[in-house]
Motif scaffolding. Structure first.
Motif, mmCIF file in Angstrom:
data_model
loop_
_atom_site.group_PDB
_atom_site.id
_atom_site.type_symbol
_atom_site.label_atom_id
_atom_site.label_comp_id
_atom_site.label_asym_id
_atom_site.label_seq_id
_atom_site.Cartn_x
_atom_site.Cartn_y
_atom_site.Cartn_z
ATOM 1 N N THR A 100 15.474 30.998 98.919
ATOM 2 C CA THR A 100 15.558 30.655 100.341
ATOM 3 C C THR A 100 17.011 30.501 100.778
ATOM 4 O O THR A 100 17.781 29.783 100.140
ATOM 5 N N ALA A 101 17.355 31.180 101.857
ATOM 6 C CA ALA A 101 18.679 30.996 102.467
ATOM 7 C C ALA A 101 18.586 29.922 103.538
ATOM 8 O O ALA A 101 19.424 29.033 103.626
ATOM 9 N N ILE A 102 17.532 30.012 104.365
ATOM 10 C CA ILE A 102 17.370 29.065 105.473
ATOM 11 C C ILE A 102 15.946 28.510 105.485
ATOM 12 O O ILE A 102 14.975 29.273 105.486
ATOM 13 N N HIS A 103 15.849 27.179 105.460
ATOM 14 C CA HIS A 103 14.566 26.525 105.726
ATOM 15 C C HIS A 103 14.621 26.112 107.184
ATOM 16 O O HIS A 103 15.449 25.264 107.552
ATOM 17 N N PHE A 104 13.746 26.677 108.006
ATOM 18 C CA PHE A 104 13.731 26.266 109.413
ATOM 19 C C PHE A 104 12.573 25.293 109.660
ATOM 20 O O PHE A 104 11.413 25.639 109.452
ATOM 21 N N VAL A 105 12.939 24.087 110.111
ATOM 22 C CA VAL A 105 11.932 23.062 110.377
ATOM 23 C C VAL A 105 11.771 22.922 111.893
ATOM 24 O O VAL A 105 12.647 22.372 112.569
ATOM 25 N N PRO A 106 10.651 23.431 112.448
ATOM 26 C CA PRO A 106 10.418 23.269 113.891
ATOM 27 C C PRO A 106 10.196 21.800 114.216
ATOM 28 O O PRO A 106 9.744 21.046 113.353
ATOM 29 N N GLU A 107 10.506 21.409 115.441
ATOM 30 C CA GLU A 107 10.286 19.999 115.767
ATOM 31 C C GLU A 107 8.806 19.594 115.741
ATOM 32 O O GLU A 107 8.467 18.568 115.154
ATOM 33 N N PRO A 108 7.896 20.401 116.353
ATOM 34 C CA PRO A 108 6.485 20.005 116.271
ATOM 35 C C PRO A 108 6.041 20.005 114.797
ATOM 36 O O PRO A 108 6.203 21.003 114.096
ATOM 37 N N GLU A 109 5.516 18.878 114.358
ATOM 38 C CA GLU A 109 5.251 18.738 112.932
ATOM 39 C C GLU A 109 4.084 19.602 112.463
ATOM 40 O O GLU A 109 3.948 19.868 111.267
ATOM 41 N N ASP A 110 3.261 20.044 113.430
ATOM 42 C CA ASP A 110 2.144 20.905 113.005
ATOM 43 C C ASP A 110 2.530 22.380 112.933
ATOM 44 O O ASP A 110 1.733 23.215 112.554
ATOM 45 N N GLU A 111 3.770 22.708 113.293
ATOM 46 C CA GLU A 111 4.202 24.100 113.094
ATOM 47 C C GLU A 111 4.771 24.234 111.695
ATOM 48 O O GLU A 111 5.586 23.405 111.279
ATOM 49 N N PRO A 112 4.367 25.266 110.970
ATOM 50 C CA PRO A 112 4.824 25.362 109.579
ATOM 51 C C PRO A 112 6.337 25.573 109.456
ATOM 52 O O PRO A 112 6.961 26.182 110.335
ATOM 53 N N ILE A 113 6.900 25.057 108.373
ATOM 54 C CA ILE A 113 8.312 25.308 108.065
ATOM 55 C C ILE A 113 8.465 26.780 107.687
ATOM 56 O O ILE A 113 7.625 27.337 106.985
#
Ligand code: PRX
Length: 672
Positions: A100-113
């Motif tokens: 993994t180069a980038i882990h993108f964490v969306p703010e809404p917690e129910d959207e998958p990383i």
């Protein structure tokens, strides 16, 4: 140092005891060789910086380490050719393509990383570069303005620009359309890259509308934008109320369909060409574009990421800054990716939806290096002082950056967030400096809460008094911190304004403007500092008209000119008021033109004007409408007095003022 300036000093704590880094950390650290400081002594300057350059892959190796012929605009690694995108992406594919180069964490917690591997990043950067080159017609040396929030499209766009040698100028997404437009104009960008929307505090914000304002503002100033490229937070679905302007606005997800699988050869760029502009606030109302080079900058941030951030390719590294500021450019994107780290990008606010969010993310992604600001630490401590212990994560290393940190806050960070198992670095630096100036080397030196530490290897700080005399270590006296020598990460100049560059950073202490000897050009940072006997530096705060709100740098003049756009306002003065969470916040004093009355509505209108012109982050704590400003006999507004009133400290003797009586009136009004 003058009395007026000392009003800005915000730090009052004493020297603390050393805390030694945990053995487990030292055992695995990248840099534990105590000879490092000898290798980087001034006798070995500038050749010692070869070690920095050798962390990169060069298309053509350089022949001259430092060229001083255009002092103080230094040229590093001259003769070299290099591509930054290649160094952050392509060169890792052999070994790490599935990492993994980038882990993108969306703010809404129910959207998958979203986990983007280096291979994914390679594909997306290439396809984006193809759009920029073949659709938007961008080529090496062109400037393009980005107004993007914290989603992967931001680093992807930056790296696509870097691949083409296009100079990116990313404007913090929280800045207003007006502020963005002025930066489009100054950088002469004819392409703006934005996004339709993004999440903050549970709300999907309409961002495209702000881009439209920016384009209008730039046009009024005389800069036409002929293409607006719009990423969509949800590809295929437009989440903005702003109209799509035919022939000008294009959706990136639609354009990219035409470029699927397309690769773009990285353009081999001279090391001394420009990688990006980063606008920052200074003493005047006009923001200045700090101009950073490709080779020197990238070498600098890569070395710092490896040795001060202690990034190994196996690490999961999370810097919570915004990529719209220099910290994110250097220590979310360029440095960590050049080191093949996995870098975390979090879209939203730290305490959304609750005080445990950050620690849940750390647990889920197994983050082991964490990097944030004192303001965020104070916020997290206030919102949930016991939250970190509920989560099972292990940090080996933590950073604090952007403002002075109080020892009590430092201790909570160390004890509770780091669970006493992490080494902490307090890194002092600036937009202009590209990377760290003062910090401990975490595997080598003890930490001291509230002190940044000595100069990092290759950086030689000195503290001068106003007359240019060196204040010795341990004297207990504050002065202007300067760096004796140039370094590869230092900005090349202010974009299109060499004179301002020379006068701002060198005007005070250079005595021979024709000198080509770097020894004649100490870099003045604009901060007051104290140097302890052990060589550790304690930063006290800005000596110019800049305030650091929650680690965000704002010019008081920018806020004052925004207030002056309200027609009733005759005079405006901003001071830094102490704040429990944000360090300091702007407090605004205004005097009205004759014939106008103070009212709550007017105060709200002035506050709104600041928000519209500069951005929400600059909104003053209060707007005090006062009968007159306290002034010297020569007519200068005494901001020091206003600061004392806001901060409830002793106002002192005011009898020499032109209008001493007004002080009592203001005191009554503000303090009741
Ligand atoms: O006053 C210093 C403060 O932040 C200023 C630089 O702001 P900016 O260009 O936005 O860059 C912020 C990220 C590096 C400095 O002049 N500052 C930065 N780091 C520290 C700090 N003050 C105290 N301690 C720090 N570690």
């Amino acid at each position: 140092m003058s009395e007026e300036k000392s009003a800005h000093y915000s730090v009052t704590w004493q020297e603390e005891e050393y805390i030694h880094p945990p053995n487990d950390f030292v055992g695995q650290a990248n840099l534990t060789d105590p000879k490092i400081f000898e290798r980087f002594s001034l006798e070995n300057f500038p050749e010692c910086f070869k070690e920095f350059a050798d962390l990169l892959d060069w298309d053509q190796y350089w022949h001259t380490t430092l060229d001083t012929s255009d002092a103080p605009c230094w040229k590093w690694f001259v003769g070299g050719k290099i591509n930054a995108s290649y160094n952050c992406v392509d060169r890792h594919l052999d070994k790490y393509k599935n990492k993994t180069a980038i882990h993108f964490v969306p703010e809404p917690e129910d959207e998958p990383i979203v986990h983007l591997t280096y291979q994914d990043l390679y594909r997306r950067v290439n396809e984006t570069a193809a759009v920029l080159r073949d659709f938007a017609g961008l080529k090496a040396g062109d400037r393009v303005t980005l107004h993007l929030p914290m989603t992967p499209e931001l680093p992807i766009t930056m790296l696509a620009c870097a691949r083409l040698g296009v100079i990116h100028s990313q404007v913090f997404a929280g800045f207003s359309g007006q502020a963005c437009g002025e930066r489009i104009w100054d950088s002469e960008s004819r392409v703006l890259i934005t996004i339709d929307s993004y999440y903050r505090s549970g709300k999907l914000l309409d961002h495209k509308a702000i881009g439209d304002v920016a384009v209008e503002v730039a046009k009024k100033e005389g800069q036409d934008v002929d293409k607006v490229l719009v990423w969509r937070r949800y590809p295929g679905k437009y989440s903005s109320a702003a109209p799509v302007v035919e022939g000008r606005d294009f959706f990136m997800d639609e354009l990219l369909k035409e470029y699927r699988g397309k690769t773009v050869e990285p353009v081999s760029m001279p090391a001394e060409d420009i990688l990006f502009l980063m606008y920052t606030s200074g003493s005047t109302g006009r923001p200045k574009g700090a101009q950073h080079s490709i080779g020197g900058y990238l070498a600098y941030v890569t070395w710092m990421s490896k040795n001060i951030q202690d990034i190994h390719p196996e690490d999961v590294y999370w810097c919570m800054a915004d990529i719209g500021w220099i910290t994110g450019h250097s220590f979310i994107v360029y440095g960590p990716l050049a080191c093949a780290a996995s870098s975390v990008i979090y879209e939203g606010v730290p305490t959304y939806p609750d005080a445990g969010r950050i620690w849940r993310i750390a647990e889920e992604l197994d983050v082991n290096i964490f990097h944030t600001s004192p303001t965020a630490i104070r916020q997290l401590r206030k919102a949930g002082p016991d939250e970190p212990e509920k989560y099972n994560y292990d940090f080996k290393h933590m950073t604090t950056v952007g403002e002075p940190i109080e020892p009590a806050v430092w201790r909570w960070y160390y004890d509770v967030v780091g669970k006493k198992k992490a080494a902490i670095v307090d890194t002092w630096w600036q937009t202009e400096t590209g990377g760290f100036l003062c910090s401990t080397v975490p595997g080598l030196a003890p930490m001291k809460p509230g002190s940044a530490g000595p100069g990092v290897p290759g950086i030689h700080p000195v503290i001068f008094d106003d007359e240019g005399n060196e204040i010795p270590a341990g004297a207990g006296k504050a002065g202007n911190i300067c760096i004796k020598n140039p370094w590869p990460g230092l900005m090349q100049t202010i974009w299109k304004d060499r004179d301002r560059f020379v006068s701002t950073y060198y005007g005070k202490y250079n005595t021979n403007p024709d000198s080509k000897d770097w020894r004649d050009w100490p870099y003045m940072a604009g901060d007051a500092a104290v140097l302890a006997k052990d060589g550790y530096v304690r930063i006290l705060g800005r000596v110019d008209d800049v305030i650091n709100v929650a680690g965000h740098r704002l010019g008081t003049k920018e806020i004052e000119s925004a207030a002056l756009t309200v027609q009733e306002v005759a005079e405006a003065a901003v001071i830094a008021a102490k704040d429990e969470i944000k360090g300091v916040v702007p407090d605004l004093y205004v005097a009205l033109k004759p014939g106008f009355e103070a009212s709550d509505e007017l105060a709200a209108k002035i506050s709104q004007a600041v928000s519209t012109v500069v951005g929400k982050i600059a909104r003053p704590r209060s707007v005090h409408i006062v009968p007159d400003m306290p002034k010297t006999r020569s007519g200068k507004i005494m901001r020091r007095i206003l600061a004392s009133i806001s901060n409830q400290t002793e106002v002192g003797d005011v009898t020499s003022l032109a209008n001493p009586d007004v002080v009592e009136l203001i005191l009554k009004k503000v303090q009741g």
